[in-house]
Design a protein around this motif. Structure first.
Motif, PDB file in Angstrom:
ATOM      1  N   LEU A  13      20.344  34.389 -31.020  1.00 23.57           N
ATOM      2  CA  LEU A  13      20.664  35.562 -30.191  1.00 23.57           C
ATOM      3  C   LEU A  13      20.387  36.840 -30.967  1.00 23.57           C
ATOM      4  CD1 LEU A  13      23.948  34.107 -28.731  1.00 23.57           C
ATOM      5  CD2 LEU A  13      21.863  34.601 -27.411  1.00 23.57           C
ATOM      6  N   LYS A  14      20.749  36.842 -32.250  1.00 16.34           N
ATOM      7  CA  LYS A  14      20.554  38.031 -33.082  1.00 16.34           C
ATOM      8  C   LYS A  14      19.059  38.333 -33.248  1.00 16.34           C
ATOM      9  CE  LYS A  14      21.738  39.579 -37.693  1.00 16.34           C
ATOM     10  NZ  LYS A  14      21.841  38.889 -38.982  1.00 16.34           N
ATOM     11  N   SER A  15      18.273  37.300 -33.494  1.00 13.77           N
ATOM     12  CA  SER A  15      16.842  37.546 -33.699  1.00 13.77           C
ATOM     13  C   SER A  15      16.163  37.932 -32.379  1.00 13.77           C
ATOM     14  CB  SER A  15      16.155  36.342 -34.342  1.00 13.77           C
ATOM     15  OG  SER A  15      16.006  35.283 -33.443  1.00 13.77           O
ATOM     16  N   CYS A  16      16.712  37.494 -31.249  1.00 13.71           N
ATOM     17  CA  CYS A  16      16.167  37.939 -29.953  1.00 13.71           C
ATOM     18  C   CYS A  16      16.372  39.439 -29.790  1.00 13.71           C
ATOM     19  CB  CYS A  16      16.829  37.193 -28.791  1.00 13.71           C
ATOM     20  SG  CYS A  16      16.236  35.500 -28.618  1.00 13.71           S
ATOM     21  N   GLY A  35      24.067  25.745 -31.142  1.00 13.66           N
ATOM     22  CA  GLY A  35      25.524  25.685 -31.189  1.00 13.66           C
ATOM     23  C   GLY A  35      26.175  26.995 -30.776  1.00 13.66           C
ATOM     24  N   GLU A  36      25.441  28.103 -30.863  1.00 14.47           N
ATOM     25  CA  GLU A  36      26.014  29.408 -30.532  1.00 14.47           C
ATOM     26  C   GLU A  36      25.918  29.718 -29.035  1.00 14.47           C
ATOM     27  OE1 GLU A  36      23.991  32.788 -32.259  1.00 14.47           O
ATOM     28  OE2 GLU A  36      22.026  32.125 -31.555  1.00 14.47           O
ATOM     29  N   LEU A  37      25.229  28.885 -28.284  1.00 10.41           N
ATOM     30  CA  LEU A  37      25.012  29.207 -26.864  1.00 10.41           C
ATOM     31  C   LEU A  37      26.214  28.854 -25.992  1.00 10.41           C
ATOM     32  CD1 LEU A  37      21.265  28.228 -26.412  1.00 10.41           C
ATOM     33  CD2 LEU A  37      22.256  30.512 -26.161  1.00 10.41           C
ATOM     34  N   ASN A  38      26.470  29.703 -25.011  1.00 10.67           N
ATOM     35  CA  ASN A  38      27.479  29.447 -23.985  1.00 10.67           C
ATOM     36  C   ASN A  38      27.006  30.104 -22.689  1.00 10.67           C
ATOM     37  OD1 ASN A  38      28.202  32.260 -24.064  1.00 10.67           O
ATOM     38  ND2 ASN A  38      29.486  31.830 -25.851  1.00 10.67           N
ATOM     39  N   GLU A  39      27.753  29.945 -21.615  1.00 11.47           N
ATOM     40  CA  GLU A  39      27.300  30.465 -20.311  1.00 11.47           C
ATOM     41  C   GLU A  39      27.091  31.976 -20.362  1.00 11.47           C
ATOM     42  OE1 GLU A  39      26.202  28.530 -18.032  1.00 11.47           O
ATOM     43  OE2 GLU A  39      26.920  26.778 -19.143  1.00 11.47           O
ATOM     44  N   GLU A  40      27.979  32.643 -21.061  1.00  9.83           N
ATOM     45  CA  GLU A  40      27.921  34.100 -21.085  1.00  9.83           C
ATOM     46  C   GLU A  40      26.674  34.607 -21.811  1.00  9.83           C
ATOM     47  OE1 GLU A  40      31.428  35.811 -22.799  1.00  9.83           O
ATOM     48  OE2 GLU A  40      30.660  37.867 -22.512  1.00  9.83           O
ATOM     49  N   LEU A  67      20.626  36.108 -22.288  1.00 10.14           N
ATOM     50  CA  LEU A  67      19.277  35.670 -22.670  1.00 10.14           C
ATOM     51  C   LEU A  67      18.328  35.761 -21.467  1.00 10.14           C
ATOM     52  CD1 LEU A  67      18.585  34.478 -25.502  1.00 10.14           C
ATOM     53  CD2 LEU A  67      18.628  32.229 -24.459  1.00 10.14           C
ATOM     54  N   LYS A  68      18.808  35.259 -20.344  1.00 12.25           N
ATOM     55  CA  LYS A  68      18.002  35.279 -19.122  1.00 12.25           C
ATOM     56  C   LYS A  68      17.617  36.711 -18.746  1.00 12.25           C
ATOM     57  CE  LYS A  68      18.141  34.180 -14.234  1.00 12.25           C
ATOM     58  NZ  LYS A  68      18.912  33.616 -13.113  1.00 12.25           N
ATOM     59  N   LYS A  69      18.576  37.609 -18.852  1.00 11.81           N
ATOM     60  CA  LYS A  69      18.329  39.013 -18.520  1.00 11.81           C
ATOM     61  C   LYS A  69      17.209  39.587 -19.393  1.00 11.81           C
ATOM     62  CE  LYS A  69      19.684  42.785 -16.328  1.00 11.81           C
ATOM     63  NZ  LYS A  69      18.678  42.814 -15.266  1.00 11.81           N
ATOM     64  N   GLN A  70      17.199  39.231 -20.681  1.00 15.91           N
ATOM     65  CA  GLN A  70      16.187  39.771 -21.604  1.00 15.91           C
ATOM     66  C   GLN A  70      14.782  39.268 -21.278  1.00 15.91           C
ATOM     67  OE1 GLN A  70      17.737  42.157 -23.083  1.00 15.91           O
ATOM     68  NE2 GLN A  70      19.585  41.137 -22.306  1.00 15.91           N
ATOM     69  N   CYS A  95       8.152  40.557 -22.658  1.00 13.48           N
ATOM     70  CA  CYS A  95       8.569  39.188 -22.987  1.00 13.48           C
ATOM     71  C   CYS A  95       7.525  38.247 -22.393  1.00 13.48           C
ATOM     72  CB  CYS A  95       9.945  38.880 -22.423  1.00 13.48           C
ATOM     73  SG  CYS A  95      10.376  37.129 -22.614  1.00 13.48           S
ATOM     74  N   VAL A  96       6.813  37.527 -23.260  1.00 13.27           N
ATOM     75  CA  VAL A  96       5.683  36.703 -22.799  1.00 13.27           C
ATOM     76  C   VAL A  96       5.978  35.208 -22.793  1.00 13.27           C
ATOM     77  CG1 VAL A  96       3.901  38.383 -23.402  1.00 13.27           C
ATOM     78  CG2 VAL A  96       4.681  36.720 -25.128  1.00 13.27           C
ATOM     79  N   ALA A  97       7.168  34.806 -23.252  1.00  9.59           N
ATOM     80  CA  ALA A  97       7.488  33.371 -23.287  1.00  9.59           C
ATOM     81  C   ALA A  97       8.978  33.164 -23.518  1.00  9.59           C
ATOM     82  CB  ALA A  97       6.697  32.669 -24.397  1.00  9.59           C
ATOM     83  N   VAL A  98       9.423  31.938 -23.234  1.00  8.02           N
ATOM     84  CA  VAL A  98      10.760  31.503 -23.638  1.00  8.02           C
ATOM     85  C   VAL A  98      10.565  30.658 -24.892  1.00  8.02           C
ATOM     86  CG1 VAL A  98      12.734  30.038 -23.030  1.00  8.02           C
ATOM     87  CG2 VAL A  98      11.731  31.568 -21.302  1.00  8.02           C
ATOM     88  N   GLY A  99      11.219  31.058 -25.992  1.00 13.59           N
ATOM     89  CA  GLY A  99      11.044  30.296 -27.225  1.00 13.59           C
ATOM     90  C   GLY A  99      11.582  31.032 -28.433  1.00 13.59           C
TER      91      GLY A  99
END
Ligand code: NI
Length: 255
Positions: free
Chosen positions: A40-43, A68-73, A78-81, A87-91
Motif C-alpha cells: 500500500l505504501k509503495s502504491c 497480509g496487510e490487505l483488508n476490505e477497507e 486500492l481500487k480507487k487508485q 495507472c496502466v496495470a494491476v500489479g
C-alpha cells in the motif's frame, strides 16, 4: 529507445539520488518507465512518481508477500487508485512460495481478488510468481486470465511453462538474470519465446545484470539485457529495442 516495464523507484535504495537518476533516464534512451506497486505504501509513492514525471506510469497492486496487510477497507482504496489515468496495470500480484508468507491461503485469496479487480477495471496484470508455477497457472485459468492479459514478470520457469503463459496471451518480462552465467534455463526459454512477446524490465533496485551483478540496479543497465537477447535471437540490439518497445505499448495499452 527502451521501454522499462518494471521498476521500483519508490524503494529506499533510491532515496539519496532519486531525482537526479530519474531525470537522466529519457536523456539516456529510456523512453518510458512503469513503476510497480508492491505494498500500500509503495502504491502511494508510485502515484506520486506518476504525477511528477510525464514518462513514468504506474501499476497499482500488492505483492503476494505483502498481502497480509490487505483488508476490505484498504482494498477499496486500492481500487480507487486504479482509476488514475496513468495507472496502466494491476500489479504486482501473484504467489511467492520462496519467501512463503503470509500463509498460502491468504496469498491465493488476494491473488484472485486482484485478478478480479483487474478484470473489473479493464486493466492488464503484472504477475509475480516464484516457486509457485502450478498454483499460479491454476488460479489464472480459473479466473480466466486470458481475458485480462498482462505480463509474467521476471520469468524464471522453464520454456514449457513459458508456453502456457504465452497461450494465455501473456507477455514475458526479461531482465538482468538473462546475463547471469547460471541463467541457462532462462536463456533456453528466451530462445523459444517469440521476440514479439518479450518485454524488458529491471526490477530495480534488484537483479542488476552482469557486469554489475549485486549492485543497485537501474533502467540505465537495460542495454546489457538488450545485448544478451539480441545475441540469443541473432538480431541487432536496435531491433530488440524497437520490438520490445512496441510490445510494451501493447501490453500496457498505451499509444
Ligand atoms: Ni518487482
Amino acid at each position: 529507445m527502451i521501454f522499462e516495464t518494471h521498476a521500483h523507484y519508490d524503494d529506499d535504495a533510491f532515496d539519496e539520488d532519486r531525482e537526479l537518476l530519474l531525470e537522466q533516464l529519457p536523456k539516456q534512451g529510456i523512453g518510458r518507465v512503469v513503476n510497480i506497486g508492491a505494498s500500500l505504501k509503495s502504491c502511494q509513492k508510485t502515484l506520486d512518481l506518476m504525477e511528477k514525471y510525464d514518462y513514468i506510469y504506474g501499476a497499482i497492486g500488492v505483492h503476494p508477500n505483502e498481502t497480509g496487510e490487505l483488508n476490505e477497507e484498504n482494498f477499496a482504496w486500492l481500487k480507487k487508485q486504479c482509476e488514475h489515468k496513468k495507472c496502466v496495470a494491476v500489479g504486482e500480484i501473484g504467489l511467492d512460495y520462496y519467501w512463503d508468507e503470509p500463509e498460502r491461503q491468504v496469498q491465493k485469496e488476494w491473488f484472485r481478488r486482484q485478478l478480479r479487480l483487474a478484470k473489473e477495471m479493464d486493466l492488464p496484470v503484472v504477475i509475480h510468481s516464484r516457486d509457485a508455477a502450478q498454483d499460479t497457472i491454476q488460479i489464472m485459468k480459473e479466473e480466466h486470465a486470458e481475458e485480462i492479459g498482462g505480463v509474467v514478470h521476471c520469468f524464471a520457469y522453464t520454456k514449457e511453462t513459458a508456453q502456457i503463459f504465452l497461450d494465455m496471451g501473456f507477455y514475458i518480462g526479461v531482465g538482468g538474470v538473462i546475463t547471469f552465467k547460471n541463467g541457462k534455463k532462462l536463456k533456453e526459454a528466451v530462445e523459444d519465446i517469440p521476440l514479439e512477446r518479450i518485454v524488458l524490465e529491471t526490477d530495480s533496485p534488484y537483479l542488476s545484470p552482469e557486469p554489475y551483478r549485486g549492485k543497485r540496479n537501474s533502467s540505465l543497465n537495460l542495454p546489457f539485457v538488450v545485448e544478451q537477447i539480441a545475441s540469443i535471437k541473432n538480431v541487432t540490439p536496435e531491433e530488440v529495442e524497437r520490438v520490445t518497445y512496441e510490445n510494451a505499448l501493447k501490453l500496457y495499452r498505451l499509444s
